[in-house]
Design a protein around this motif. Structure first.
Motif, PDB file in Angstrom:
ATOM      1  N   GLU A   1      17.410  31.953   3.417  1.00  0.00           N
ATOM      2  CA  GLU A   1      18.756  31.841   3.975  1.00  0.00           C
ATOM      3  C   GLU A   1      18.748  32.272   5.442  1.00  0.00           C
ATOM      4  N   TYR A   2      19.569  31.587   6.226  1.00  0.00           N
ATOM      5  CA  TYR A   2      19.719  31.916   7.649  1.00  0.00           C
ATOM      6  C   TYR A   2      21.100  32.524   7.872  1.00  0.00           C
TER       7      TYR A   2
ATOM      8  N   PRO B   1      23.605  33.055  10.533  1.00  0.00           N
ATOM      9  CA  PRO B   1      23.978  32.752  11.924  1.00  0.00           C
ATOM     10  C   PRO B   1      24.793  33.874  12.541  1.00  0.00           C
TER      11      PRO B   1
ATOM     12  N   ARG C   1      20.412  27.224   4.476  1.00  0.00           N
ATOM     13  CA  ARG C   1      19.214  27.639   3.756  1.00  0.00           C
ATOM     14  C   ARG C   1      18.182  26.510   3.809  1.00  0.00           C
TER      15      ARG C   1
ATOM     16  N   ARG D   1      14.605  36.249   4.530  1.00  0.00           N
ATOM     17  CA  ARG D   1      15.801  35.765   5.217  1.00  0.00           C
ATOM     18  C   ARG D   1      15.539  35.734   6.709  1.00  0.00           C
ATOM     19  N   MET D   2      16.334  34.904   7.401  1.00  0.00           N
ATOM     20  CA  MET D   2      16.177  34.780   8.853  1.00  0.00           C
ATOM     21  C   MET D   2      17.439  35.282   9.537  1.00  0.00           C
TER      22      MET D   2
ATOM     23  N   PRO E   1      19.245  36.082  13.444  1.00  0.00           N
ATOM     24  CA  PRO E   1      19.179  35.928  14.898  1.00  0.00           C
ATOM     25  C   PRO E   1      19.250  37.295  15.581  1.00  0.00           C
TER      26      PRO E   1
ATOM     27  N   ASP F   1      14.815  34.168  16.471  1.00  0.00           N
ATOM     28  CA  ASP F   1      15.167  34.326  15.059  1.00  0.00           C
ATOM     29  C   ASP F   1      14.033  35.044  14.337  1.00  0.00           C
TER      30      ASP F   1
ATOM     31  N   ILE G   1      12.245  36.315  10.932  1.00  0.00           N
ATOM     32  CA  ILE G   1      12.124  36.160   9.480  1.00  0.00           C
ATOM     33  C   ILE G   1      11.657  37.493   8.910  1.00  0.00           C
TER      34      ILE G   1
END
Length: 269
Positions: free
Chosen positions: A112-113, A115, A137, A149-150, A152, A166, A168
């Motif tokens: 999942e990212y 933002p 994702r 997860r990622m 920023p 970003d 991880i």
């Protein structure tokens, strides 16, 4: 304690039912009225007295800190027993054992990212499957086993990691054995932030957070205010790397020459 959720009323009901006590049973054991116990369990009594906190803590062998701050019903039985034995749930990360995730059609965990616009809500909804289902994702090849997860980054506190890259992170379920100055994404409770820092666990239930950029001073946070730790795995950026500095270039050249000399010596033998 603005922004901190209190779990006392749900915890005492959970612990009572776990022991299979009726409200009459428990009220007699800790010498309070059944009406008062009902009010405490329902949350109608918002600020229990110190004396009542001590009574519940002694009866269930759970620290007052844990009764107030940890959502006990989501923990497994093993972790509840660790709490009863006096083990420190904060420094083990044990309060984080129930982690919401999403999976793809083949039942493989997504990455999942989070933002920038979602960072403010993440600390409130990080264990809510519905919230996670609304996040971007994707899958990334060659990730080792585990949950990733990622996140920023903002600011320049972790230079030479470029601002806006970003990160991880690999989810850390147990914090006890991480080495000093381990780079991690740190998810903080309440109205605090999600930060990328070097993490060192203290012996006083505090966690030291340091920046790679020496222009930023290190600071400590209470372990109880840390919701998640995600150990650095890799980073992604659209920034083109800077050319090597002169000293770095010279050092690289010297290393190359030494390697070639060693090869010539080996060839003459």
């Amino acid at each position: 304690m603005a922004g901190t959720k209190i779990f006392f009323h749900t915890n005492i009901r959970f612990l009572r039912e776990r022991k299979r006590f009726s409200q009459d049973d428990l009220s007699q054991l800790i010498d309070i009225s059944r009406i008062k116990l009902q009010a405490l369990e329902s949350g109608r009594t918002k600020n229990p007295s110190a004396a009542d906190l001590v009574k519940f803590s002694e009866q269930f062998r759970i620290s007052i800190d844990a009764l107030l701050k940890i959502n006990l019903p989501v923990l497994g039985e093993l972790k509840i027993r660790e709490l009863e034995a006096g083990n420190d749930v904060y420094m083990t990360g044990g309060k984080l054992r129930v982690l919401a995730i999403t999976v793809d059609k083949s039942n493989k965990e997504n990455l999942e990212y989070i933002p920038l616009k979602a960072k403010a809500g993440y600390a409130r909804s990080y264990n809510d499957p519905q919230y996670l289902a609304g996040l971007p994702r994707f899958s990334l090849p060659n990730l080792p086993k585990g949950t990733f997860r990622m996140f920023p980054t903002t600011g320049d506190s972790m230079l030479p990691f470029p601002e806006g890259c970003d990160i991880i992170g690999h989810y850390l379920e147990d914090w006890k054995n991480i080495k000093a100055r381990t780079p991690c994404i740190v998810v903080l409770n309440g109205m605090q932030d999600i930060v990328f820092k070097l993490v060192t666990l203290g012996t006083d239930r505090n966690i030291l957070l340091e920046s790679l950029n020496p222009g930023y001073q290190p600071y400590t946070v209470a372990a109880a205010d840390v919701l998640e730790l995600w150990q650095f795995h890799s980073y992604h950026t659209r920034v083109v790397p800077e050319p090597q500095a002169d000293l770095q270039h010279i050092a690289g050249s010297i290393k190359t020459i030494l390697t070639e000399i060693q090869a010539l010596k080996s060839a003459k033998r």
